[in-house]
Enzyme design. Structure first.
Site, PDB file in Angstrom:
ATOM      1  N   THR A 131      41.431  38.127  43.057  1.00  0.00           N
ATOM      2  CA  THR A 131      42.729  37.543  43.384  1.00  0.00           C
ATOM      3  C   THR A 131      43.843  38.126  42.510  1.00  0.00           C
ATOM      4  O   THR A 131      43.595  38.582  41.388  1.00  0.00           O
ATOM      5  CB  THR A 131      42.659  36.010  43.163  1.00  0.00           C
ATOM      6  OG1 THR A 131      43.974  35.471  43.158  1.00  0.00           O
ATOM      7  CG2 THR A 131      42.044  35.665  41.814  1.00  0.00           C
ATOM      8  N   ASP A 132      45.065  38.064  43.024  1.00  0.00           N
ATOM      9  CA  ASP A 132      46.214  38.494  42.212  1.00  0.00           C
ATOM     10  C   ASP A 132      46.515  37.494  41.089  1.00  0.00           C
ATOM     11  O   ASP A 132      47.289  37.792  40.181  1.00  0.00           O
ATOM     12  CB  ASP A 132      47.463  38.694  43.093  1.00  0.00           C
ATOM     13  CG  ASP A 132      47.929  37.426  43.790  1.00  0.00           C
ATOM     14  OD1 ASP A 132      47.212  36.399  43.751  1.00  0.00           O
ATOM     15  OD2 ASP A 132      49.031  37.446  44.386  1.00  0.00           O
ATOM     16  N   GLU A 133      45.889  36.304  41.150  1.00  0.00           N
ATOM     17  CA  GLU A 133      46.214  35.281  40.148  1.00  0.00           C
ATOM     18  C   GLU A 133      45.744  35.669  38.749  1.00  0.00           C
ATOM     19  O   GLU A 133      46.187  35.098  37.761  1.00  0.00           O
ATOM     20  CB  GLU A 133      45.644  33.918  40.577  1.00  0.00           C
ATOM     21  CG  GLU A 133      46.173  33.533  41.946  1.00  0.00           C
ATOM     22  CD  GLU A 133      45.931  32.092  42.364  1.00  0.00           C
ATOM     23  OE1 GLU A 133      45.795  31.219  41.502  1.00  0.00           O
ATOM     24  OE2 GLU A 133      45.894  31.851  43.581  1.00  0.00           O
ATOM     25  N   TYR A 156      40.908  28.452  37.254  1.00  0.00           N
ATOM     26  CA  TYR A 156      40.454  29.300  38.374  1.00  0.00           C
ATOM     27  C   TYR A 156      40.727  30.769  38.065  1.00  0.00           C
ATOM     28  O   TYR A 156      39.828  31.616  38.124  1.00  0.00           O
ATOM     29  CB  TYR A 156      41.169  28.890  39.680  1.00  0.00           C
ATOM     30  CG  TYR A 156      41.071  29.940  40.773  1.00  0.00           C
ATOM     31  CD1 TYR A 156      39.838  30.279  41.325  1.00  0.00           C
ATOM     32  CD2 TYR A 156      42.215  30.597  41.258  1.00  0.00           C
ATOM     33  CE1 TYR A 156      39.739  31.246  42.329  1.00  0.00           C
ATOM     34  CE2 TYR A 156      42.124  31.560  42.257  1.00  0.00           C
ATOM     35  CZ  TYR A 156      40.879  31.879  42.790  1.00  0.00           C
ATOM     36  OH  TYR A 156      40.785  32.845  43.774  1.00  0.00           O
ATOM     37  N   LYS A 160      38.152  33.971  37.434  1.00  0.00           N
ATOM     38  CA  LYS A 160      38.148  35.196  38.257  1.00  0.00           C
ATOM     39  C   LYS A 160      38.427  36.425  37.377  1.00  0.00           C
ATOM     40  O   LYS A 160      37.818  37.479  37.561  1.00  0.00           O
ATOM     41  CB  LYS A 160      39.191  35.102  39.377  1.00  0.00           C
ATOM     42  CG  LYS A 160      38.877  34.117  40.476  1.00  0.00           C
ATOM     43  CD  LYS A 160      37.621  34.429  41.290  1.00  0.00           C
ATOM     44  CE  LYS A 160      37.751  35.642  42.165  1.00  0.00           C
ATOM     45  NZ  LYS A 160      36.580  35.797  43.080  1.00  0.00           N
TER      46      LYS A 160
HETATM   47  P1  NAD Z   1      36.417  29.456  50.094  1.00  0.00           P
HETATM   48  O1  NAD Z   1      36.487  28.401  49.055  1.00  0.00           O
HETATM   49  O2  NAD Z   1      36.956  29.171  51.461  1.00  0.00           O
HETATM   50  O3  NAD Z   1      34.910  29.922  50.303  1.00  0.00           O
HETATM   51  C1  NAD Z   1      34.031  30.132  49.236  1.00  0.00           C
HETATM   52  C2  NAD Z   1      32.622  30.227  49.802  1.00  0.00           C
HETATM   53  O4  NAD Z   1      31.720  30.452  48.697  1.00  0.00           O
HETATM   54  C3  NAD Z   1      32.152  28.943  50.499  1.00  0.00           C
HETATM   55  O5  NAD Z   1      31.516  29.258  51.717  1.00  0.00           O
HETATM   56  C4  NAD Z   1      31.160  28.336  49.505  1.00  0.00           C
HETATM   57  O6  NAD Z   1      30.130  27.587  50.132  1.00  0.00           O
HETATM   58  C5  NAD Z   1      30.615  29.584  48.825  1.00  0.00           C
HETATM   59  N1  NAD Z   1      30.103  29.287  47.484  1.00  0.00           N
HETATM   60  C6  NAD Z   1      30.726  28.587  46.505  1.00  0.00           C
HETATM   61  N2  NAD Z   1      29.930  28.491  45.430  1.00  0.00           N
HETATM   62  C7  NAD Z   1      28.792  29.160  45.724  1.00  0.00           C
HETATM   63  C8  NAD Z   1      27.600  29.429  45.009  1.00  0.00           C
HETATM   64  N3  NAD Z   1      27.423  28.967  43.763  1.00  0.00           N
HETATM   65  N4  NAD Z   1      26.635  30.159  45.595  1.00  0.00           N
HETATM   66  C9  NAD Z   1      26.807  30.639  46.862  1.00  0.00           C
HETATM   67  N5  NAD Z   1      27.913  30.394  47.597  1.00  0.00           N
HETATM   68  C10 NAD Z   1      28.896  29.662  47.037  1.00  0.00           C
HETATM   69  O7  NAD Z   1      37.121  30.725  49.450  1.00  0.00           O
HETATM   70  P2  NAD Z   1      38.035  31.841  50.116  1.00  0.00           P
HETATM   71  O8  NAD Z   1      39.432  31.369  50.133  1.00  0.00           O
HETATM   72  O9  NAD Z   1      37.392  32.319  51.358  1.00  0.00           O
HETATM   73  O10 NAD Z   1      37.934  32.975  48.986  1.00  0.00           O
HETATM   74  C11 NAD Z   1      36.893  33.927  49.014  1.00  0.00           C
HETATM   75  C12 NAD Z   1      37.048  34.870  47.841  1.00  0.00           C
HETATM   76  O11 NAD Z   1      38.295  35.530  47.912  1.00  0.00           O
HETATM   77  C13 NAD Z   1      37.005  34.181  46.483  1.00  0.00           C
HETATM   78  O12 NAD Z   1      36.293  34.986  45.594  1.00  0.00           O
HETATM   79  C14 NAD Z   1      38.471  34.071  46.084  1.00  0.00           C
HETATM   80  O13 NAD Z   1      38.607  34.081  44.685  1.00  0.00           O
HETATM   81  C15 NAD Z   1      39.033  35.323  46.715  1.00  0.00           C
HETATM   82  N6  NAD Z   1      40.457  35.257  47.093  1.00  0.00           N
HETATM   83  C16 NAD Z   1      40.922  34.220  47.839  1.00  0.00           C
HETATM   84  C17 NAD Z   1      42.273  34.186  48.228  1.00  0.00           C
HETATM   85  C18 NAD Z   1      42.843  33.087  49.075  1.00  0.00           C
HETATM   86  O14 NAD Z   1      44.053  33.036  49.300  1.00  0.00           O
HETATM   87  N7  NAD Z   1      42.031  32.199  49.622  1.00  0.00           N
HETATM   88  C19 NAD Z   1      43.134  35.219  47.820  1.00  0.00           C
HETATM   89  C20 NAD Z   1      42.601  36.272  47.055  1.00  0.00           C
HETATM   90  C21 NAD Z   1      41.266  36.279  46.708  1.00  0.00           C
HETATM   91  P1  TYD Z   2      47.573  26.958  47.169  1.00  0.00           P
HETATM   92  O1  TYD Z   2      47.449  27.053  48.650  1.00  0.00           O
HETATM   93  O2  TYD Z   2      46.762  25.936  46.441  1.00  0.00           O
HETATM   94  O3  TYD Z   2      47.305  28.422  46.586  1.00  0.00           O
HETATM   95  P2  TYD Z   2      47.511  28.980  45.069  1.00  0.00           P
HETATM   96  O4  TYD Z   2      47.698  27.856  44.142  1.00  0.00           O
HETATM   97  O5  TYD Z   2      46.207  29.667  44.845  1.00  0.00           O
HETATM   98  O6  TYD Z   2      48.676  29.902  45.146  1.00  0.00           O
HETATM   99  O7  TYD Z   2      49.093  26.680  46.816  1.00  0.00           O
HETATM  100  C1  TYD Z   2      50.129  27.544  47.255  1.00  0.00           C
HETATM  101  C2  TYD Z   2      51.423  27.034  46.670  1.00  0.00           C
HETATM  102  O8  TYD Z   2      51.722  25.753  47.248  1.00  0.00           O
HETATM  103  C3  TYD Z   2      51.363  26.807  45.161  1.00  0.00           C
HETATM  104  O9  TYD Z   2      52.628  27.149  44.601  1.00  0.00           O
HETATM  105  C4  TYD Z   2      51.118  25.320  45.034  1.00  0.00           C
HETATM  106  C5  TYD Z   2      51.828  24.745  46.233  1.00  0.00           C
HETATM  107  N1  TYD Z   2      51.237  23.494  46.790  1.00  0.00           N
HETATM  108  C6  TYD Z   2      52.029  22.361  46.987  1.00  0.00           C
HETATM  109  O10 TYD Z   2      53.254  22.386  46.732  1.00  0.00           O
HETATM  110  N2  TYD Z   2      51.442  21.228  47.464  1.00  0.00           N
HETATM  111  C7  TYD Z   2      50.125  21.161  47.757  1.00  0.00           C
HETATM  112  O11 TYD Z   2      49.640  20.072  48.185  1.00  0.00           O
HETATM  113  C8  TYD Z   2      49.320  22.336  47.560  1.00  0.00           C
HETATM  114  C9  TYD Z   2      47.851  22.320  47.868  1.00  0.00           C
HETATM  115  C10 TYD Z   2      49.919  23.483  47.084  1.00  0.00           C
END
Ligand code: NAD
Ligand code: TYD
Length: 348
Positions: A131-133, A156, A160
């Site tokens: 992630t970019d975070e 988080y 990561k």
């Molecule tokens: P998500 O929470 O929707 O899915 C995570 C999946 O991992 C789930 O299916 C869960 O069951 C599985 N999981 C969790 N713990 C586990 C374990 N101990 N063993 C096996 N499986 C396990 O997450 P997402 O949003 O799809 O993100 C996927 C990846 O991409 C993550 O690594 C996240 O850090 C990264 N990412 C997410 C975003 C975003 O905006 N969602 C952006 C950049 C990077």
């Molecule tokens: P989120 O979807 O949790 O992603 P991330 O924190 O990983 O960027 O949140 C996106 C933005 O929205 C973040 O600035 C937090 C804000 N947010 C709210 O204002 N209210 C909410 O209930 C949630 C879940 C997020």
């Protein structure tokens, strides 16, 4: 058949990656390893579950014995690692769960890959999806590049960042071939309604308050999930090993502006008077350590691999809203049970 392991494939982004690989590469056998935590849902993959080049394996990446045995049996040639605890708010309540899955789980996978490949690293790849975070927060200007120093602020992002460091360290120390990508905020079909966009879509449908943290002037760079999956495909096949690629939408939105756009689109879709959903906006207590702004400079992946987003934010958001409105069953299943107690704790 080339055996590829995708972890976290029952989650949001993972399910789109699994589908893309199963459909596009019939000569690969895709193993989807997922523990099916609250965020994992096999309904996300119903349409491909019977394909001959797909297998689901239920298992936990923190279980070292199980992971070693799985690698021993299948001798995967490639790994695309997405399994993680992924929600910042949950990491604030329970940091150890993030240490366990995101750090220890990743190191278990690295060890298993290293042992299985036994220094014969030809045509092998460990792809870590991040992630970019990890870069922390930006001020009002500037962009994250691949050389921006890591400066994570939430449990988080710290977990990561740590897993990224371990992946790089295994490359340096043991010669394990790896690639890492760091992506901005994703949105789209099948996202668990704890993240901003699906949470607010669900609340608008149900006429519930829209809890905007702080003053709403936080900025995120949003990318449609299928464009992320396409970028992962490119990085996996064409990326240079030992490199990092930043992936982003060239699409910055202040939360409050995004929420107003979402409200306007939802009013149209639901046939409500213009302005009805905006009335649900409620400013609530801010998230501790809330990062002000994320924005990605995605010029490296654009120039070197020819990737760019395929849809505009307005198009992607409309596809997303339509999907949630047409998949009420999915939303209803997901928002029963554990979701209710999470919501109560987080927002009461
Ligand atoms: P998500 O929470 O929707 O899915 C995570 C999946 O991992 C789930 O299916 C869960 O069951 C599985 N999981 C969790 N713990 C586990 C374990 N101990 N063993 C096996 N499986 C396990 O997450 P997402 O949003 O799809 O993100 C996927 C990846 O991409 C993550 O690594 C996240 O850090 C990264 N990412 C997410 C975003 C975003 O905006 N969602 C952006 C950049 C990077
Ligand atoms: P989120 O979807 O949790 O992603 P991330 O924190 O990983 O960027 O949140 C996106 C933005 O929205 C973040 O600035 C937090 C804000 N947010 C709210 O204002 N209210 C909410 O209930 C949630 C879940 C997020």
């Amino acid at each position: 058949m080339k055996k590829i392991l995708i972890t976290g494939g029952a989650g949001f982004i993972g399910s789109h990656v699994v589908r893309l690989f199963v459909e596009k590469y019939p000569s690969y056998h895709i193993f989807n390893l997922d523990a099916l935590t609250y965020a994992g849902n096999l309904e996300n993959l119903k349409d491909i579950e019977d394909k001959p080049n797909y297998s689901f394996v239920k298992g936990d990446i923190t279980d070292k014995g199980f992971i070693n045995e799985l690698f021993n049996t299948h001798k995967f040639e490639g790994i695309i690692h997405l399994a993680a605890e992924s929600h910042v708010d949950r990491s604030i309540t329970d940091p150890l769960a993030f240490v366990k899955t995101n750090i220890i789980g990743t190191v278990n996978l690295l060890n298993a890959a290293k042992e299985t490949w036994k220094n014969d690293f030809d045509n092998k790849l460990f792809y870590h999806v991040s992630t970019d975070e990890v870069y922390g927060t930006l001020g009002q200007t500037g962009l994250f590049t691949e050389t921006t120093a890591y400066d994570p602020n939430s449990p988080y992002s710290a977990s990561k960042a740590s897993s990224d460091h371990f992946v790089r360290a295994y490359g340096e120390t043991y010669g394990l071939p790896y690639v890492i990508s760091n992506c901005s905020n994703n949105y789209g079909q099948n996202q668990f309604p704890e993240k901003l966009i699906p949470l607010f879509i669900n609340n608008i449908i149900n006429n519930k308050p829209l809890p905007v943290y702080g003053d709403g002037n936080y900025t995120r760079d949003w990318l449609y999930v299928k464009d992320h999956a396409l970028a992962i495909d490119l990085v996996f096949h064409k990326g240079e090993t030992e490199e990092t690629y930043n992936i982003g939408g060239f699409n910055e939105w202040k939360n409050i502006d995004l929420v107003k756009l979402l409200c306007a689109q939802m009013d149209k879709k639901l046939g409500r008077p213009n302005g009805a959903s905006e009335k649900l906006i409620t400013y609530v207590k801010d998230r501790p350590g809330h990062d002000l702004r994320y924005a990605i400079d995605a010029s490296k992946i654009n120039k070197e691999l020819g990737w760019k987003p395929s849809v505009t934010f307005e198009q992607g958001l409309e596809i997303t809203i339509d999907w949630y409105l047409n998949n009420e069953n999915w939303l209803n299943h997901i928002t029963s049970g554990e979701y209710k107690s999470y919501y109560q704790k987080q927002y009461s």
